[in-house]
Design a protein around this motif. Structure first.
Motif, mmCIF file in Angstrom:
data_model
loop_
_atom_site.group_PDB
_atom_site.id
_atom_site.type_symbol
_atom_site.label_atom_id
_atom_site.label_comp_id
_atom_site.label_asym_id
_atom_site.label_seq_id
_atom_site.Cartn_x
_atom_site.Cartn_y
_atom_site.Cartn_z
ATOM 1 N N ASN A 1 0.831 -1.214 0.000
ATOM 2 C CA ASN A 1 0.000 0.000 0.000
ATOM 3 C C ASN A 1 0.861 1.258 0.000
ATOM 4 O O ASN A 1 0.539 2.245 -0.666
ATOM 5 C CB ASN A 1 -0.956 0.006 1.196
ATOM 6 C CG ASN A 1 -2.086 -0.981 1.022
ATOM 7 O OD1 ASN A 1 -2.429 -1.363 -0.085
ATOM 8 N ND2 ASN A 1 -2.666 -1.410 2.139
ATOM 9 N N SER A 2 1.958 1.233 0.732
ATOM 10 C CA SER A 2 2.888 2.362 0.752
ATOM 11 C C SER A 2 3.497 2.579 -0.630
ATOM 12 O O SER A 2 3.608 3.727 -1.091
ATOM 13 C CB SER A 2 3.991 2.112 1.783
ATOM 14 O OG SER A 2 4.964 3.110 1.715
ATOM 15 N N CYS A 3 3.880 1.496 -1.299
ATOM 16 C CA CYS A 3 4.435 1.603 -2.655
ATOM 17 C C CYS A 3 3.407 2.152 -3.633
ATOM 18 O O CYS A 3 3.738 2.988 -4.488
ATOM 19 C CB CYS A 3 4.935 0.245 -3.133
ATOM 20 S SG CYS A 3 6.434 -0.306 -2.324
ATOM 21 N N ILE A 4 2.166 1.717 -3.510
ATOM 22 C CA ILE A 4 1.102 2.210 -4.395
ATOM 23 C C ILE A 4 0.897 3.707 -4.172
ATOM 24 O O ILE A 4 0.776 4.483 -5.134
ATOM 25 C CB ILE A 4 -0.205 1.419 -4.163
ATOM 26 C CG1 ILE A 4 -0.052 -0.007 -4.699
ATOM 27 C CG2 ILE A 4 -1.387 2.120 -4.819
ATOM 28 C CD1 ILE A 4 -1.194 -0.930 -4.305
ATOM 29 N N ALA A 5 0.878 4.141 -2.910
ATOM 30 C CA ALA A 5 0.685 5.568 -2.614
ATOM 31 C C ALA A 5 1.839 6.397 -3.179
ATOM 32 O O ALA A 5 1.613 7.446 -3.801
ATOM 33 C CB ALA A 5 0.560 5.771 -1.103
ATOM 34 N N ALA B 1 1.964 16.281 -14.022
ATOM 35 C CA ALA B 1 2.020 17.738 -13.894
ATOM 36 C C ALA B 1 3.159 18.302 -14.746
ATOM 37 O O ALA B 1 2.995 19.320 -15.421
ATOM 38 C CB ALA B 1 2.191 18.137 -12.436
ATOM 39 N N PHE B 2 4.308 17.640 -14.743
ATOM 40 C CA PHE B 2 5.430 18.091 -15.563
ATOM 41 C C PHE B 2 5.102 17.977 -17.054
ATOM 42 O O PHE B 2 5.459 18.858 -17.838
ATOM 43 C CB PHE B 2 6.706 17.312 -15.245
ATOM 44 C CG PHE B 2 7.387 17.749 -13.987
ATOM 45 C CD1 PHE B 2 7.736 19.079 -13.781
ATOM 46 C CD2 PHE B 2 7.701 16.831 -13.003
ATOM 47 C CE1 PHE B 2 8.369 19.483 -12.617
ATOM 48 C CE2 PHE B 2 8.341 17.228 -11.843
ATOM 49 C CZ PHE B 2 8.680 18.557 -11.639
ATOM 50 N N LYS B 3 4.431 16.900 -17.426
ATOM 51 C CA LYS B 3 4.042 16.736 -18.836
ATOM 52 C C LYS B 3 3.077 17.845 -19.257
ATOM 53 O O LYS B 3 3.197 18.413 -20.342
ATOM 54 C CB LYS B 3 3.398 15.372 -19.070
ATOM 55 C CG LYS B 3 4.377 14.222 -19.081
ATOM 56 C CD LYS B 3 3.648 12.903 -19.288
ATOM 57 C CE LYS B 3 4.583 11.736 -19.188
ATOM 58 N NZ LYS B 3 3.882 10.448 -19.317
ATOM 59 N N ALA B 4 2.114 18.152 -18.401
ATOM 60 C CA ALA B 4 1.135 19.203 -18.716
ATOM 61 C C ALA B 4 1.829 20.559 -18.795
ATOM 62 O O ALA B 4 1.542 21.370 -19.686
ATOM 63 C CB ALA B 4 0.035 19.228 -17.657
ATOM 64 N N ILE C 1 1.766 9.326 -6.170
ATOM 65 C CA ILE C 1 2.344 10.664 -6.001
ATOM 66 C C ILE C 1 3.320 10.960 -7.139
ATOM 67 O O ILE C 1 3.282 12.031 -7.752
ATOM 68 C CB ILE C 1 3.041 10.789 -4.625
ATOM 69 C CG1 ILE C 1 1.994 10.779 -3.508
ATOM 70 C CG2 ILE C 1 3.906 12.044 -4.550
ATOM 71 C CD1 ILE C 1 2.580 10.639 -2.112
ATOM 72 N N THR C 2 4.177 9.990 -7.439
ATOM 73 C CA THR C 2 5.146 10.160 -8.523
ATOM 74 C C THR C 2 4.447 10.326 -9.862
ATOM 75 O O THR C 2 4.835 11.170 -10.677
ATOM 76 C CB THR C 2 6.108 8.958 -8.570
ATOM 77 O OG1 THR C 2 6.731 8.815 -7.293
ATOM 78 C CG2 THR C 2 7.176 9.149 -9.628
ATOM 79 N N LYS C 3 3.394 9.539 -10.087
ATOM 80 C CA LYS C 3 2.639 9.657 -11.343
ATOM 81 C C LYS C 3 2.001 11.033 -11.447
ATOM 82 O O LYS C 3 2.003 11.663 -12.512
ATOM 83 C CB LYS C 3 1.562 8.583 -11.432
ATOM 84 C CG LYS C 3 0.810 8.592 -12.767
ATOM 85 C CD LYS C 3 -0.234 7.501 -12.803
ATOM 86 C CE LYS C 3 -0.969 7.428 -14.103
ATOM 87 N NZ LYS C 3 -1.385 8.662 -14.701
ATOM 88 N N GLY C 4 1.468 11.543 -10.353
ATOM 89 C CA GLY C 4 0.880 12.884 -10.349
ATOM 90 C C GLY C 4 1.913 13.945 -10.702
ATOM 91 O O GLY C 4 1.643 14.869 -11.468
ATOM 92 N N LYS C 5 3.114 13.792 -10.155
ATOM 93 C CA LYS C 5 4.172 14.759 -10.450
ATOM 94 C C LYS C 5 4.583 14.687 -11.919
ATOM 95 O O LYS C 5 4.758 15.727 -12.566
ATOM 96 C CB LYS C 5 5.391 14.503 -9.556
ATOM 97 C CG LYS C 5 5.172 14.892 -8.113
ATOM 98 C CD LYS C 5 6.406 14.598 -7.279
ATOM 99 C CE LYS C 5 6.201 14.965 -5.821
ATOM 100 N NZ LYS C 5 7.398 14.669 -5.022
#
Length: 147
Positions: free
Chosen positions: A123-127, A138-141, A131-135
């Motif tokens: 669960n910690s790895c998924i969270a 955001a960088f791609k956008a 977070i990394t995917k969100g970042k």
């Protein structure tokens, strides 16, 4: 098994070895020329020895709970078999290189399921992955806005 179970440290050792064996995809009877095959086979033998020891402990529990003077010889034979199996287990375990996190051993000693540790780590790895995917999104956008 009856309510008179072996002490928690032997339970911890057996559960940790079983968890390590199942976590590494070890199957009984695996052998070969490669060192990792020999290690897997040795681990499977240790796991088998642990299971045999637990069976002997259960038999001893039954003998002790219904002890009569006439049953002294079978009790002594089972005790000798247990000592011999523990010696075999120790010799087999010397050839295994297993690293079990202390958190897992502590959970087992506390009478908890070691799968809880695995679930929490997952669960910690998924969270962290989210977070990394969100970042990265955001960088791609932001990168598209600059082009």
């Amino acid at each position: 098994m009856d309510s008179a179970a072996p002490n928690s440290s032997s339970s911890a050792a057996s559960a940790a070895a079983a968890a390590a064996a199942s976590g590494n995809g070890v199957q009984g009877g695996v052998g070969g020329d490669r060192p990792e095959d020999a290690s897997k086979q040795n681990l499977a033998q240790v796991t088998g020895s642990i299971q045999k020891t637990l069976g002997l402990l259960h038999q001893l529990n039954l003998n002790v709970s219904s002890f009569r003077s006439a049953s002294q010889l079978p009790l002594l034979q089972r005790l000798n078999a247990l000592v011999a199996e523990l010696d075999t287990m120790q010799k087999l375990a010397d050839g295994c290189n297993i690293q079990v996190p202390m958190e897992v051993v502590n959970l087992i000693d506390d009478g908890k399921n070691p799968d809880e540790f695995t679930r929490d780590v997952l669960n910690s790895c998924i969270a962290k992955n989210q977070i990394t995917k969100g970042k990265t999104d955001a960088f791609k956008a932001e990168d598209k806005e600059w082009k």
